[in-house]
Design a protein around this motif. Structure first.
Motif, short mmCIF file in Angstrom:
data_model
loop_
_atom_site.label_atom_id
_atom_site.label_comp_id
_atom_site.label_asym_id
_atom_site.label_seq_id
_atom_site.Cartn_x
_atom_site.Cartn_y
_atom_site.Cartn_z
N LEU A 71 -4.19 -9.30 3.87
CA LEU A 71 -3.22 -8.75 2.91
C LEU A 71 -2.57 -9.83 2.07
O LEU A 71 -1.84 -9.51 1.12
CB LEU A 71 -2.15 -7.95 3.65
CG LEU A 71 -2.62 -6.65 4.31
CD1 LEU A 71 -1.46 -5.98 5.05
CD2 LEU A 71 -3.21 -5.68 3.29
N GLY A 72 -2.79 -11.09 2.41
CA GLY A 72 -2.25 -12.18 1.61
C GLY A 72 -0.92 -12.73 2.06
O GLY A 72 -0.17 -13.29 1.26
N VAL A 73 -0.59 -12.58 3.34
CA VAL A 73 0.66 -13.14 3.86
C VAL A 73 0.55 -14.65 3.89
O VAL A 73 -0.39 -15.20 4.48
CB VAL A 73 0.97 -12.59 5.27
CG1 VAL A 73 2.23 -13.23 5.83
CG2 VAL A 73 1.12 -11.08 5.23
N LYS A 74 1.50 -15.33 3.29
CA LYS A 74 1.48 -16.79 3.22
C LYS A 74 2.79 -17.34 3.78
O LYS A 74 3.86 -16.81 3.50
CB LYS A 74 1.29 -17.27 1.77
CG LYS A 74 -0.04 -16.85 1.16
CD LYS A 74 -0.16 -17.34 -0.27
CE LYS A 74 -1.49 -16.91 -0.89
NZ LYS A 74 -1.61 -17.35 -2.29
N ALA A 252 7.28 -0.95 4.98
CA ALA A 252 7.84 -1.64 3.80
C ALA A 252 8.00 -3.13 4.07
O ALA A 252 7.73 -3.97 3.19
CB ALA A 252 9.18 -1.01 3.43
N LYS A 253 8.42 -3.49 5.28
CA LYS A 253 8.53 -4.91 5.63
C LYS A 253 7.15 -5.59 5.58
O LYS A 253 7.03 -6.73 5.10
CB LYS A 253 9.12 -5.06 7.03
CG LYS A 253 10.59 -4.72 7.14
CD LYS A 253 11.05 -4.95 8.58
CE LYS A 253 12.48 -4.56 8.78
NZ LYS A 253 12.90 -4.77 10.19
N MET A 254 6.14 -4.92 6.09
CA MET A 254 4.80 -5.51 6.10
C MET A 254 4.37 -5.89 4.69
O MET A 254 3.90 -7.01 4.45
CB MET A 254 3.81 -4.52 6.72
CG MET A 254 3.98 -4.29 8.20
SD MET A 254 3.02 -2.88 8.80
CE MET A 254 1.35 -3.39 8.29
N PHE A 255 4.54 -4.98 3.75
CA PHE A 255 4.11 -5.25 2.38
C PHE A 255 5.05 -6.22 1.68
O PHE A 255 4.64 -6.90 0.74
CB PHE A 255 3.98 -3.95 1.60
CG PHE A 255 2.80 -3.12 2.01
CD1 PHE A 255 1.51 -3.49 1.64
CD2 PHE A 255 2.96 -1.98 2.79
CE1 PHE A 255 0.42 -2.74 2.03
CE2 PHE A 255 1.88 -1.23 3.18
CZ PHE A 255 0.59 -1.61 2.79
N HIS A 256 6.31 -6.30 2.14
CA HIS A 256 7.23 -7.29 1.58
C HIS A 256 6.76 -8.70 1.95
O HIS A 256 6.75 -9.59 1.09
CB HIS A 256 8.63 -7.05 2.11
CG HIS A 256 9.60 -8.14 1.79
ND1 HIS A 256 10.05 -8.40 0.51
CD2 HIS A 256 10.21 -9.07 2.59
CE1 HIS A 256 10.87 -9.43 0.53
NE2 HIS A 256 10.99 -9.85 1.78
N TYR A 257 6.38 -8.91 3.20
CA TYR A 257 5.91 -10.23 3.62
C TYR A 257 4.56 -10.57 3.00
O TYR A 257 4.23 -11.74 2.84
CB TYR A 257 5.82 -10.30 5.14
CG TYR A 257 7.13 -10.03 5.83
CD1 TYR A 257 8.31 -10.60 5.36
CD2 TYR A 257 7.21 -9.19 6.95
CE1 TYR A 257 9.52 -10.34 5.97
CE2 TYR A 257 8.42 -8.94 7.57
CZ TYR A 257 9.57 -9.51 7.08
OH TYR A 257 10.78 -9.27 7.68
N ALA A 258 3.78 -9.53 2.65
CA ALA A 258 2.50 -9.77 1.97
C ALA A 258 2.66 -9.91 0.47
O ALA A 258 1.67 -10.13 -0.23
CB ALA A 258 1.52 -8.63 2.28
N ASP A 259 3.90 -9.76 -0.03
CA ASP A 259 4.21 -9.91 -1.46
C ASP A 259 3.53 -8.83 -2.31
O ASP A 259 3.14 -9.08 -3.44
CB ASP A 259 3.80 -11.31 -1.96
CG ASP A 259 4.58 -11.71 -3.20
OD1 ASP A 259 5.66 -11.12 -3.42
OD2 ASP A 259 4.12 -12.60 -3.94
N TRP A 260 3.45 -7.62 -1.75
CA TRP A 260 3.01 -6.46 -2.52
C TRP A 260 4.28 -5.76 -3.01
O TRP A 260 4.75 -4.81 -2.40
CB TRP A 260 2.17 -5.53 -1.67
CG TRP A 260 0.82 -6.07 -1.29
CD1 TRP A 260 0.49 -7.36 -1.03
CD2 TRP A 260 -0.38 -5.32 -1.11
NE1 TRP A 260 -0.84 -7.48 -0.71
CE2 TRP A 260 -1.40 -6.22 -0.75
CE3 TRP A 260 -0.70 -3.96 -1.22
CZ2 TRP A 260 -2.71 -5.82 -0.50
CZ3 TRP A 260 -2.00 -3.55 -0.97
CH2 TRP A 260 -3.00 -4.47 -0.62
#
Length: 398
Positions: A71-74, A252-260
């Motif tokens: 998902l692109g988590v950096k 929502a947290k998951m996609f926040h950390y993935a910068d979506w």
């Protein structure tokens, strides 16, 4: 031990309405009618909690970490503190944020200036802050559990009368049998919250850390007490209502950390809507009302009635606190068009931002100094050149 518990803890006046006896429940229990909830069933929650902790450890490394990469988590690149044994010992054994006098003392011991000591502690604290990958793994684990728990709980309650009419929670109380599905629903939920409480020291600490601990403790007592007192019907509704919004928050947290950003904002707004409706409308006006008002009209209040409703009111107070934080984020979204951060972000997020600003200032200073030196040299050279030209023209002028 059992005799002591029966004498001091399982007294009828604590758990049953006046006029009810334990023998009345046993007499009504038949082979085809199911069974009554027994307090000893809750002993299964301890091994279940350790099983959840073990499964979470495997889940985060086998599933959550690879999913985060896809998902692109950096993770943010952070400056590591230089190895200074004396400072490291003080950091581990005394304090992560030394006072001014301690900074001066440590600077003399290590031969460093106070600014260097403060910078070392700032970098060292930054090393211990959770990475985006750790936050993503934690959110993914909770998302999976809350989603499965909500789906299973809703499926087990769809055909029950008390899902649609809360007053049915008290039909025949306390002579109400519990099905095996709802018994395991209780045990799994209680085991999960117990695992969260056991892992609270290693999980990400947020600004509402104390409120989270109070929430876990109140939830554990509420689930355990409602099972022992046979408030299982209203207890299943409380658990279902909480799970309905929790999995939206974790997603929502998951996609926040993935910068979506867009996906995160959409899920957050959906979560805010579900949370405000379920926690500020349905919970107080349906569940607390039926536990406090409807039950009080049907039975004479007793100790268990007061304990159960106090625990429900503690949860409602926490709901109001979190609703305030959520509304603040919704207002920011309304004015700025995006959700900026998390009002419940990790406790040192502000210090993290200060460190980024400080590092940025240091880098800018490093880039500006050569330019200032070059500019100063040019100014000196120009002044000297002009002075020579002026001196050469003075005799001619005379």
């Amino acid at each position: 031990m059992e005799a002591l518990l029966n004498e001091w803890l399982w007294q009828e006046r604590y758990w049953l309405p006046p006029g009810m006896h334990w023998e009345d429940l046993k007499a009504k229990e038949g082979p085809g009618e199911g069974r009554y909830p027994l307090p000893r069933d809750l002993f299964y929650t301890l091994p279940v909690a350790f099983a959840f902790i073990t499964f979470r450890y495997v889940f985060e490394r086998v599933i959550a970490v690879p999913l985060g990469k896809r998902l692109g988590v950096k993770d943010r690149i952070r400056i590591r503190a230089a190895p200074v044994p004396k400072l490291e010992t003080f950091y581990e054994q005394n304090s992560r944020q030394p006072s001014q006098s301690e900074v001066a003392f440590l600077g003399k011991q290590c031969g460093l200036s106070q600014a260097q000591v403060l910078t070392w502690f700032r970098h060292r604290r930054n090393q211990d802050r959770p990475t985006n990958t750790k936050k993503f793994c934690e959110a993914t684990w909770r998302f999976v559990f809350y989603l499965l728990a909500f789906t299973a709980g809703l499926g087990s309650l769809l055909h029950t009368p008390w899902l649609w009419d809360c007053s049915a929670c008290w039909d025949g109380f306390p002579r109400q049998h519990v099905s095996n599905v709802h018994s395991w629903y209780y045990i799994l939920e209680l085991g999960f919250y117990l695992s969260l409480l056991l892992c609270v020291s290693v999980d990400v600490k947020r600004k509402d850390f104390k409120e989270q601990v109070i929430h876990h403790i109140a939830t554990i007592f509420l689930i355990g007490f409602s099972y022992c007192g046979n408030y299982v019907r209203v207890g299943t509704l409380v658990m279902l209502l909480h799970d309905s919004s929790d999995f939206l928050l974790e997603s929502a947290k998951m996609f926040h950390y993935a910068d979506w950003a867009r996906t995160c904002d959409s899920l957050f707004l959906l979560f805010a809507l579900v949370f405000l409706v379920t926690r500020l409308v349905v919970f107080p006006f349906r569940l607390i009302h039926t536990a406090m008002i409807t039950f009080g009209d049907l039975f004479q209040p007793f100790l268990g009635y007061y304990i159960f409703n106090i625990l429900l009111l503690v949860l409602q107070a926490l709901h109001i606190f979190w609703a305030y934080l959520i509304l603040r984020m919704v207002c920011k979204f309304a004015f700025k068009g995006k959700v900026e951060g998390d009002e419940r972000s990790d406790e040192e997020s502000e210090a993290d931002e200060e460190e980024q600003l400080e590092d940025g200032r240091e880098r800018r200073k490093g880039a500006i100094k050569p330019k200032l030196a070059s500019l100063a040299n040019n100014c000196v050279l120009n002044n000297l050149t002009n002075q020579r030209g002026l001196n050469s023209r003075l005799p001619k002028a005379r």
